[in-house]
Design a protein around this motif. Structure first.
Motif, PDB file in Angstrom:
ATOM      1  N   ALA A 138      -3.733 -12.688 -19.467  1.00  0.00           N
ATOM      2  CA  ALA A 138      -2.618 -12.840 -18.522  1.00  0.00           C
ATOM      3  C   ALA A 138      -2.781 -11.907 -17.328  1.00  0.00           C
ATOM      4  N   GLU A 139      -3.229 -10.683 -17.565  1.00  0.00           N
ATOM      5  CA  GLU A 139      -3.462  -9.745 -16.454  1.00  0.00           C
ATOM      6  C   GLU A 139      -4.508 -10.289 -15.501  1.00  0.00           C
ATOM      7  N   ILE A 140      -5.568 -10.861 -16.035  1.00  0.00           N
ATOM      8  CA  ILE A 140      -6.622 -11.444 -15.194  1.00  0.00           C
ATOM      9  C   ILE A 140      -6.065 -12.628 -14.404  1.00  0.00           C
ATOM     10  N   LEU A 141      -5.265 -13.470 -15.068  1.00  0.00           N
ATOM     11  CA  LEU A 141      -4.660 -14.615 -14.372  1.00  0.00           C
ATOM     12  C   LEU A 141      -3.762 -14.142 -13.237  1.00  0.00           C
ATOM     13  N   GLY A 142      -3.034 -13.049 -13.467  1.00  0.00           N
ATOM     14  CA  GLY A 142      -2.177 -12.491 -12.426  1.00  0.00           C
ATOM     15  C   GLY A 142      -2.959 -12.027 -11.213  1.00  0.00           C
ATOM     16  N   GLU A 143      -4.187 -11.558 -11.452  1.00  0.00           N
ATOM     17  CA  GLU A 143      -5.046 -11.097 -10.355  1.00  0.00           C
ATOM     18  C   GLU A 143      -5.748 -12.252  -9.649  1.00  0.00           C
ATOM     19  N   LYS A 144      -6.129 -13.296 -10.386  1.00  0.00           N
ATOM     20  CA  LYS A 144      -6.959 -14.369  -9.834  1.00  0.00           C
ATOM     21  C   LYS A 144      -6.167 -15.564  -9.307  1.00  0.00           C
ATOM     22  N   THR A 145      -4.867 -15.627  -9.593  1.00  0.00           N
ATOM     23  CA  THR A 145      -4.072 -16.772  -9.169  1.00  0.00           C
ATOM     24  C   THR A 145      -2.825 -16.281  -8.444  1.00  0.00           C
ATOM     25  N   ASP A 146      -2.040 -17.223  -7.958  1.00  0.00           N
ATOM     26  CA  ASP A 146      -0.771 -16.844  -7.326  1.00  0.00           C
ATOM     27  C   ASP A 146       0.390 -16.904  -8.316  1.00  0.00           C
ATOM     28  N   TYR A 147       0.090 -16.904  -9.606  1.00  0.00           N
ATOM     29  CA  TYR A 147       1.115 -16.916 -10.647  1.00  0.00           C
ATOM     30  C   TYR A 147       1.577 -15.493 -10.935  1.00  0.00           C
ATOM     31  N   LYS A 148       2.884 -15.340 -11.097  1.00  0.00           N
ATOM     32  CA  LYS A 148       3.374 -14.057 -11.588  1.00  0.00           C
ATOM     33  C   LYS A 148       3.294 -14.110 -13.114  1.00  0.00           C
ATOM     34  N   VAL A 149       3.126 -12.946 -13.733  1.00  0.00           N
ATOM     35  CA  VAL A 149       3.022 -12.865 -15.186  1.00  0.00           C
ATOM     36  C   VAL A 149       4.306 -12.257 -15.726  1.00  0.00           C
ATOM     37  N   LEU A 150       4.879 -12.917 -16.706  1.00  0.00           N
ATOM     38  CA  LEU A 150       6.106 -12.453 -17.340  1.00  0.00           C
ATOM     39  C   LEU A 150       5.812 -12.136 -18.807  1.00  0.00           C
ATOM     40  N   ASP A 151       6.020 -10.886 -19.198  1.00  0.00           N
ATOM     41  CA  ASP A 151       5.802 -10.436 -20.570  1.00  0.00           C
ATOM     42  C   ASP A 151       7.013 -10.839 -21.407  1.00  0.00           C
ATOM     43  N   VAL A 152       6.836 -11.824 -22.256  1.00  0.00           N
ATOM     44  CA  VAL A 152       7.942 -12.352 -23.054  1.00  0.00           C
ATOM     45  C   VAL A 152       8.454 -11.303 -24.039  1.00  0.00           C
ATOM     46  N   ASN A 153       7.578 -10.447 -24.533  1.00  0.00           N
ATOM     47  CA  ASN A 153       8.011  -9.394 -25.463  1.00  0.00           C
ATOM     48  C   ASN A 153       8.980  -8.430 -24.781  1.00  0.00           C
ATOM     49  N   GLU A 154       8.753  -8.146 -23.511  1.00  0.00           N
ATOM     50  CA  GLU A 154       9.674  -7.272 -22.778  1.00  0.00           C
ATOM     51  C   GLU A 154      11.029  -7.951 -22.589  1.00  0.00           C
ATOM     52  N   VAL A 155      11.002  -9.236 -22.275  1.00  0.00           N
ATOM     53  CA  VAL A 155      12.256  -9.978 -22.134  1.00  0.00           C
ATOM     54  C   VAL A 155      12.995  -9.991 -23.473  1.00  0.00           C
ATOM     55  N   ALA A 156      12.246 -10.142 -24.569  1.00  0.00           N
ATOM     56  CA  ALA A 156      12.858 -10.192 -25.900  1.00  0.00           C
ATOM     57  C   ALA A 156      13.582  -8.893 -26.248  1.00  0.00           C
ATOM     58  N   LYS A 157      13.152  -7.776 -25.663  1.00  0.00           N
ATOM     59  CA  LYS A 157      13.769  -6.473 -25.939  1.00  0.00           C
ATOM     60  C   LYS A 157      14.895  -6.143 -24.958  1.00  0.00           C
ATOM     61  N   SER A 158      15.225  -7.072 -24.083  1.00  0.00           N
ATOM     62  CA  SER A 158      16.245  -6.802 -23.065  1.00  0.00           C
ATOM     63  C   SER A 158      17.647  -6.949 -23.648  1.00  0.00           C
ATOM     64  N   ASP A 159      18.617  -6.482 -22.888  1.00  0.00           N
ATOM     65  CA  ASP A 159      20.014  -6.580 -23.300  1.00  0.00           C
ATOM     66  C   ASP A 159      20.508  -8.024 -23.342  1.00  0.00           C
ATOM     67  N   ASP A 160      19.767  -8.934 -22.710  1.00  0.00           N
ATOM     68  CA  ASP A 160      20.172 -10.334 -22.658  1.00  0.00           C
ATOM     69  C   ASP A 160      19.780 -11.117 -23.914  1.00  0.00           C
ATOM     70  N   VAL A 161      19.016 -10.496 -24.810  1.00  0.00           N
ATOM     71  CA  VAL A 161      18.497 -11.188 -25.991  1.00  0.00           C
ATOM     72  C   VAL A 161      19.015 -10.508 -27.253  1.00  0.00           C
ATOM     73  N   ASP A 162      19.462 -11.333 -28.187  1.00  0.00           N
ATOM     74  CA  ASP A 162      19.894 -10.814 -29.481  1.00  0.00           C
ATOM     75  C   ASP A 162      18.664 -10.623 -30.368  1.00  0.00           C
ATOM     76  N   TYR A 163      18.490  -9.405 -30.847  1.00  0.00           N
ATOM     77  CA  TYR A 163      17.369  -9.136 -31.750  1.00  0.00           C
ATOM     78  C   TYR A 163      17.726  -7.980 -32.680  1.00  0.00           C
ATOM     79  N   THR A 164      16.991  -7.917 -33.762  1.00  0.00           N
ATOM     80  CA  THR A 164      17.095  -6.778 -34.676  1.00  0.00           C
ATOM     81  C   THR A 164      15.692  -6.249 -34.917  1.00  0.00           C
ATOM     82  N   GLU A 165      15.598  -4.975 -35.178  1.00  0.00           N
ATOM     83  CA  GLU A 165      14.303  -4.364 -35.454  1.00  0.00           C
ATOM     84  C   GLU A 165      14.087  -4.273 -36.951  1.00  0.00           C
ATOM     85  N   ASP A 166      12.931  -4.746 -37.393  1.00  0.00           N
ATOM     86  CA  ASP A 166      12.528  -4.612 -38.788  1.00  0.00           C
ATOM     87  C   ASP A 166      11.643  -3.372 -38.858  1.00  0.00           C
TER      88      ASP A 166
END
Length: 179
Positions: free
Chosen positions: A21-49
């Protein structure tokens, strides 16, 4: 052929998603979104095991949060990214022996390594992606490929029908090697 607006780059941990994904972000005009970071946000319900050192994520709230975050051309990177309604889903795969080595190099504990190797051998993420999307799902074997080459293959899949035919799901099977 029109380029997809959103691409989910998914797969078992250790298959190369973050690096590619980092390489794609450098070689294309696509932005890269880390889904794991979004999953840890206040907008997502999660629990830690704590025992397994993982998150149990509510997929519905993750999907809503991803819909808020995605704009323009985006590569969603993470083992849960296939839950988003992306235009293209690419599952990165790696042979269980190689996956074990990669996860050991990350200092993962034995139980978590075994869980992920079993998931890879059983095609869990690929099957989930196909179940959710039915089509527009492709797979790449990253076992013996450098990340730059994997990124090149992802771009080929994004741009070319012939590349898509080459990476149809079901061509990779680790079950006999693992069991």
């Amino acid at each position: 052929m029109e380029m997809p607006r959103t691409v989910s780059l998914t797969g078992t941990p250790g298959t190369g998603k973050t690096t590619v994904a980092e390489i794609l972000g450098e070689k294309t005009d696509y932005k890269v979104l880390d889904v794991n970071e979004v999953a840890k946000s206040d907008d997502v319900d999660y629990t830690e095991d704590q025992e397994r050192k993982t998150l149990a994520v509510d997929i519905g709230s993750l999907k809503r949060a991803l819909n808020e975050e995605v704009s323009g051309r985006t590569v969603l990177e993470g083992h849960l990214s296939h839950h988003h309604s992306s235009d293209l889903i690419i599952v990165l795969r790696a042979h269980p022996d190689e996956l074990r080595e990669r996860l050991e190099n990350k200092d993962w504990n034995d139980a978590k390594i075994e869980e992920n190797i079993e998931s890879e051998a059983m095609d869990i993420i690929l099957q989930e992606a196909i179940h959710i999307h039915e089509d527009n799902v492709y797979e790449i074997d990253t076992t013996d490929m450098r990340p730059e080459k994997v990124a090149e293959e992802v771009i080929n899949i994004m741009e070319d029908d012939d590349a898509r035919k080459k990476h149809q799901p079901g061509s990779i099977d680790w079950s006999e090697d693992y069991w």
